[in-house]
Design an enzyme around this catalytic site. Structure first.
Site, PDB file in Angstrom:
ATOM      1  N   GLU A   1      45.318  29.009  48.607  1.00  0.00           N
ATOM      2  CA  GLU A   1      44.331  30.025  48.208  1.00  0.00           C
ATOM      3  C   GLU A   1      43.303  30.277  49.294  1.00  0.00           C
ATOM      4  OE1 GLU A   1      44.636  32.597  46.063  1.00  0.00           O
ATOM      5  OE2 GLU A   1      44.977  31.057  44.550  1.00  0.00           O
TER       6      GLU A   1
ATOM      7  N   ASP B   1      45.460  33.206  53.204  1.00  0.00           N
ATOM      8  CA  ASP B   1      46.370  34.247  53.731  1.00  0.00           C
ATOM      9  C   ASP B   1      45.693  34.990  54.887  1.00  0.00           C
ATOM     10  OD1 ASP B   1      44.612  35.515  51.916  1.00  0.00           O
ATOM     11  OD2 ASP B   1      46.080  37.037  51.335  1.00  0.00           O
TER      12      ASP B   1
ATOM     13  N   GLY C   1      42.232  38.505  38.793  1.00  0.00           N
ATOM     14  CA  GLY C   1      42.795  37.610  39.803  1.00  0.00           C
ATOM     15  C   GLY C   1      44.312  37.650  39.851  1.00  0.00           C
TER      16      GLY C   1
ATOM     17  N   SER D   1      45.925  40.495  40.703  1.00  0.00           N
ATOM     18  CA  SER D   1      46.212  41.557  41.655  1.00  0.00           C
ATOM     19  C   SER D   1      46.785  42.834  41.059  1.00  0.00           C
ATOM     20  CB  SER D   1      47.085  41.061  42.798  1.00  0.00           C
ATOM     21  OG  SER D   1      46.682  41.752  43.962  1.00  0.00           O
ATOM     22  N   SER D   2      46.049  43.364  40.098  1.00  0.00           N
ATOM     23  CA  SER D   2      46.393  44.702  39.616  1.00  0.00           C
ATOM     24  C   SER D   2      46.247  45.706  40.750  1.00  0.00           C
ATOM     25  CB  SER D   2      45.503  45.095  38.437  1.00  0.00           C
ATOM     26  OG  SER D   2      44.157  45.253  38.841  1.00  0.00           O
TER      27      SER D   2
ATOM     28  N   ASP E   1      48.903  39.451  48.419  1.00  0.00           N
ATOM     29  CA  ASP E   1      49.113  40.178  47.169  1.00  0.00           C
ATOM     30  C   ASP E   1      50.197  41.251  47.302  1.00  0.00           C
ATOM     31  OD1 ASP E   1      47.003  38.590  46.574  1.00  0.00           O
ATOM     32  OD2 ASP E   1      45.556  40.206  46.239  1.00  0.00           O
TER      33      ASP E   1
ATOM     34  N   TYR F   1      33.862  37.478  48.629  1.00  0.00           N
ATOM     35  CA  TYR F   1      35.141  37.410  49.334  1.00  0.00           C
ATOM     36  C   TYR F   1      34.942  37.692  50.818  1.00  0.00           C
ATOM     37  CZ  TYR F   1      40.118  38.149  50.215  1.00  0.00           C
ATOM     38  OH  TYR F   1      41.391  38.055  50.704  1.00  0.00           O
TER      39      TYR F   1
HETATM   40  P1  ADP Z   1      42.615  42.503  40.711  1.00  0.00           P
HETATM   41  O1  ADP Z   1      43.405  43.007  41.859  1.00  0.00           O
HETATM   42  O2  ADP Z   1      42.397  41.029  40.765  1.00  0.00           O
HETATM   43  O3  ADP Z   1      43.158  42.911  39.378  1.00  0.00           O
HETATM   44  P2  ADP Z   1      40.660  44.253  41.864  1.00  0.00           P
HETATM   45  O4  ADP Z   1      39.189  44.392  41.660  1.00  0.00           O
HETATM   46  O5  ADP Z   1      41.154  43.965  43.223  1.00  0.00           O
HETATM   47  O6  ADP Z   1      41.154  43.165  40.820  1.00  0.00           O
HETATM   48  O7  ADP Z   1      41.387  45.589  41.408  1.00  0.00           O
HETATM   49  C1  ADP Z   1      41.064  46.153  40.157  1.00  0.00           C
HETATM   50  C2  ADP Z   1      40.967  47.671  40.322  1.00  0.00           C
HETATM   51  O8  ADP Z   1      42.291  48.225  40.427  1.00  0.00           O
HETATM   52  C3  ADP Z   1      40.350  48.364  39.126  1.00  0.00           C
HETATM   53  O9  ADP Z   1      38.939  48.427  39.245  1.00  0.00           O
HETATM   54  C4  ADP Z   1      40.965  49.747  39.194  1.00  0.00           C
HETATM   55  O10 ADP Z   1      40.251  50.551  40.115  1.00  0.00           O
HETATM   56  C5  ADP Z   1      42.340  49.472  39.766  1.00  0.00           C
HETATM   57  N1  ADP Z   1      43.322  49.388  38.680  1.00  0.00           N
HETATM   58  C6  ADP Z   1      43.828  48.273  38.129  1.00  0.00           C
HETATM   59  N2  ADP Z   1      44.698  48.576  37.135  1.00  0.00           N
HETATM   60  C7  ADP Z   1      44.727  49.927  37.050  1.00  0.00           C
HETATM   61  C8  ADP Z   1      45.414  50.868  36.223  1.00  0.00           C
HETATM   62  N3  ADP Z   1      46.260  50.474  35.264  1.00  0.00           N
HETATM   63  N4  ADP Z   1      45.191  52.183  36.431  1.00  0.00           N
HETATM   64  C9  ADP Z   1      44.346  52.586  37.386  1.00  0.00           C
HETATM   65  N5  ADP Z   1      43.657  51.766  38.187  1.00  0.00           N
HETATM   66  C10 ADP Z   1      43.834  50.450  38.028  1.00  0.00           C
HETATM   67 MG    MG Z   2      42.819  42.937  43.893  1.00  0.00          MG
END
Ligand code: ADP
Ligand code: MG
Length: 383
Positions: free
Chosen positions: A32, A35, A121, A123-124, A169, A219
């Site tokens: 962790e 990377d 966390g 990585s959406s 990620d 970060y």
């Molecule tokens: P993580 O990557 O850990 O989930 P981040 O803060 O790096 O957190 O990314 C989250 C951001 O990604 C959200 O604020 C949004 O802008 C975008 N996001 C995540 N999921 C979606 C979704 N389903 N549709 C649109 N934007 C999204």
């Molecule tokens: Mg992220």
């Protein structure tokens, strides 16, 4: 992947979808915050995806919708810039990457549906970028190499979301495969798919459902401190730095940066040890290394928080007798999720215990589920 998600994305589009892309979130088993320090990391793509259903619209605009978020309109006939709504910037960044490769992107409508919890966390953001890149490949009828795609997505996150992330990620979301960990040598950017298919084991992901503000600047500050430490130690790469080097430069580093450096050096060693443990099928050792990783992230790198520590300690207290092999925070930290390695047969009861104990202590409802290594970014349509 759930067909529900595909149906939701299709249903949100006002015309029949001609291209559907999917990309997963990820969980990191170990390695962790290294990377961006030439370390090794060991994530896998989880069975949670962002799915995009799209169709060309005969215009020069991308019209985007995602449930619960403001719609976005992107002009494809001009160079991309950071704009509103916030989430559209991940998409703009990826479009920018394709345009800079010389591709002319046709206008399209797209609907996004997700089962990756955002800001947890997992990585959406990488799932969003990699799904978008895969969608553009489908719309253009081209394909990038996985590495090219992952790096393009990382650059999108740097330039358009202003997050100076490493390569983990986007590599995990792109290279992920069923029953395989995505071990990445972040110095050479080489990927090794490591079998992880022992049916007796399970990986539990526990989203604490807290997200502390510090995460935004925290970060970047951690990253800067590691860069300053490396310069002070006088090496070109963390890969050649030993604990003796860190000790020898203790005065120049100062206590705080020295602890950051100690995390980097020990975490790289732990991840290499984890790869050996996996090769030997020694999952008890892998679990012990995960426990040690958490302590280092908590005390030396200081990216944990009360809720992560609590969730990890609940799992660790269940212990070997209850089927837990190891637990740690996963991802950037300051909230988000933990990862627990356990015996599959005990997974359900471990999840129940974790949920109950965490809820009682915090009054917060966590989201806890088990996940297996899953398929990386791909086109659902055309298949
Ligand atoms: P993580 O990557 O850990 O989930 P981040 O803060 O790096 O957190 O990314 C989250 C951001 O990604 C959200 O604020 C949004 O802008 C975008 N996001 C995540 N999921 C979606 C979704 N389903 N549709 C649109 N934007 C999204
Ligand atoms: Mg992220």
């Amino acid at each position: 992947m759930t067909n529900d998600l595909i149906s939701t994305a299709r249903a949100g589009l006002s015309r029949p979808a001609t291209v559907i892309a999917a990309a997963p979130g990820r969980v990191n088993l170990i390695g962790e915050h290294i990377d961006y320090c030439d370390g090794f990391v060991m994530p896998f793509a989880i069975d949670r995806y962002i799915v995009i259903a799209a169709a060309k619209n005969n215009s020069t605009q991308a019209r985007l919708s995602s449930a619960g978020l403001p719609d976005a309109l992107i002009d494809l006939s001009v160079p991309q810039m950071i704009s509103e709504p916030h989430w559209s910037n991940y998409v703009r960044g990826v479009i920018d990457g394709f345009q800079k490769l010389g591709h002319e992107i046709p206008g399209f409508d797209a609907c996004f549906a997700s089962s990756v919890p955002g800001g947890a966390g997992l990585s959406s953001s990488a799932a969003l970028e990699c799904a978008t890149a895969t969608l553009l490949e489908g719309l253009l009828g081209i394909s990038l190499t996985k590495k090219q795609k992952a790096l393009l997505c990382q650059k999108a996150e740097h330039d358009f979301a202003k997050v100076p992330c490493g390569i983990m990620d986007q590599f995990a979301s792109t290279f992920g495969e069923e029953n395989r960990l995505v071990m990445i040598d972040c110095q050479s950017e080489e990927v090794t798919l490591v079998p992880f298919e022992n049916p007796d084991l399970a990986v539990i992901i526990a989203n604490t459902n807290v997200h502390h503000q510090l995460s935004d600047g925290g970060y970047a500050i951690r990253r800067r401190h590691t860069e300053e430490a490396l310069a002070a130690i006088g090496h070109a790469s963390w890969r050649t730095v030993t604990m003796a080097d860190v000790e020898n430069h203790g005065d120049a580093l100062g206590d705080l940066v020295k602890r950051r450096a100690r995390h980097v050096v020990t975490e790289i060693a732990r991840t290499q040890a984890a790869a050996e443990a996996l090769a030997a099928g020694d999952f008890l050792q892998l679990g012990r290394l995960m426990d040690a990783s958490h302590i280092s992230l908590r005390d030396d790198f200081e990216v944990s928080c009360t809720e992560l520590d609590l969730m990890v300690s609940i799992a660790q207290q269940i212990g070997r007798a209850g089927g837990v092999l190891g637990a740690r925070m996963t991802g950037g930290g300051f909230g988000g999720s933990t990862v627990t390695l356990c015996e599959n047969a005990q997974a359900e009861s471990i999840i129940t215990t974790m949920r109950t104990a965490y809820r009682e202590a915090t009054q917060i409802e966590p989201e806890i589920f088990s996940s297996r290594p899953s398929r990386g970014a791909h086109l659902v349509l055309p298949g």
